[in-house]
Design a protein around this motif. Sequence first.
Motif, PDB file in Angstrom:
ATOM      1  N   VAL A   1      80.111  54.047 -20.123  1.00  0.00           N
ATOM      2  CA  VAL A   1      80.686  55.174 -20.871  1.00  0.00           C
ATOM      3  C   VAL A   1      81.965  55.718 -20.245  1.00  0.00           C
TER       4      VAL A   1
ATOM      5  N   THR B   1      74.499  61.450 -20.850  1.00  0.00           N
ATOM      6  CA  THR B   1      74.321  60.197 -21.579  1.00  0.00           C
ATOM      7  C   THR B   1      72.929  59.630 -21.347  1.00  0.00           C
TER       8      THR B   1
ATOM      9  N   VAL C   1      79.222  55.861 -28.067  1.00  0.00           N
ATOM     10  CA  VAL C   1      79.102  57.211 -27.541  1.00  0.00           C
ATOM     11  C   VAL C   1      79.372  58.231 -28.635  1.00  0.00           C
TER      12      VAL C   1
ATOM     13  N   ARG D   1      76.338  58.710 -30.844  1.00  0.00           N
ATOM     14  CA  ARG D   1      75.336  59.536 -30.192  1.00  0.00           C
ATOM     15  C   ARG D   1      75.748  60.999 -30.224  1.00  0.00           C
TER      16      ARG D   1
END
Length: 318
Positions: free
Chosen positions: A260, A198, A3, A6
């Motif tokens: 996540v 996400t 995460v 990203r």
Amino acid sequence: MMVLLRSLVCLCFLAAAAFAVPAQEKRIHHQADLSDRAHDDGHGFQYDHEAFLGKEEAKTFDQLTPEESKDKLAKIVERIDTDKDGYINHAELHYWIKHRQRRYIAENVNKHWKDYDKNQDGKIGWEEYKNTTYGYYLDEEFDDVEDKATYKSMLTRDERRFKTADRDGDGIATREEFTAFLHPEEYDYMRDVVVQETMEDIDKNGDGMVDIAEYIGDMYTSEDGDSEPDWVQTEKKHFSEFRDANKDGYLDAGEVAHWVLPGEVDHADNEAKHLIHETDTDKDQKITKKEILANWNMFVGSQATNYGEDLTKRHDEL
């Protein structure tokens, strides 16, 4: 880590345009441990010190004499004992440790609050935030930005997140609502926004699902001639064996949510149980100031509890 990688892509876009968006706003955090130190009481109590006091406050105690450290600890115990019954129970100690660990969020919000509360009324309206963050580029309709579609989508995302954080829908964020906006992963009612953002980042073909190529592509892009790292194979295995719960070859929004925003270990709860277990001499499941001060070096540090380490060196490492 996935995460974070990203999120760093988004941050690079922001840096390129010299936006004022706080870094934390674009990040999703998994629950951090209470200390970077190993939790091994046989080799010292630095983990416990940082868990009980917070990392920054623990440093200040390391510079005190044992007497000064005990005096300050006694005052802290009185603050933890919220019902003033003379005992520290698990709930009180758990709340205290959680409170200390949440300070980094409050400090981040405080750091940026004045930048957005332009009229200094103790609240931040969406217009205040939008104009401060995107004002120049709004006037130009992002024409000066190479990838203006990206910035327009980020503005849309910010507005959606802001409106979700704004629980009463008045277009103005209180400090608590602004905290939810900057740190949505910390609030249950922001969960859907975190998952939606996400999905938007990873679901490149827009079919509402994440396939294994999109999942891996979010973390790794092969260069010509490069061999695939071993960890990529491990992640592919994680995708098929753990992430894809229904084994249909895709991650839907629910499966992404488990990825996540997993149900993680409550480190503060475990630390509260540990401290009580180690210091509760009469085994009544609660501890007194006397019991705490008898084990003061477990809760706080001092110059006498550095175990021979050089103080300056230790602080540099922290």
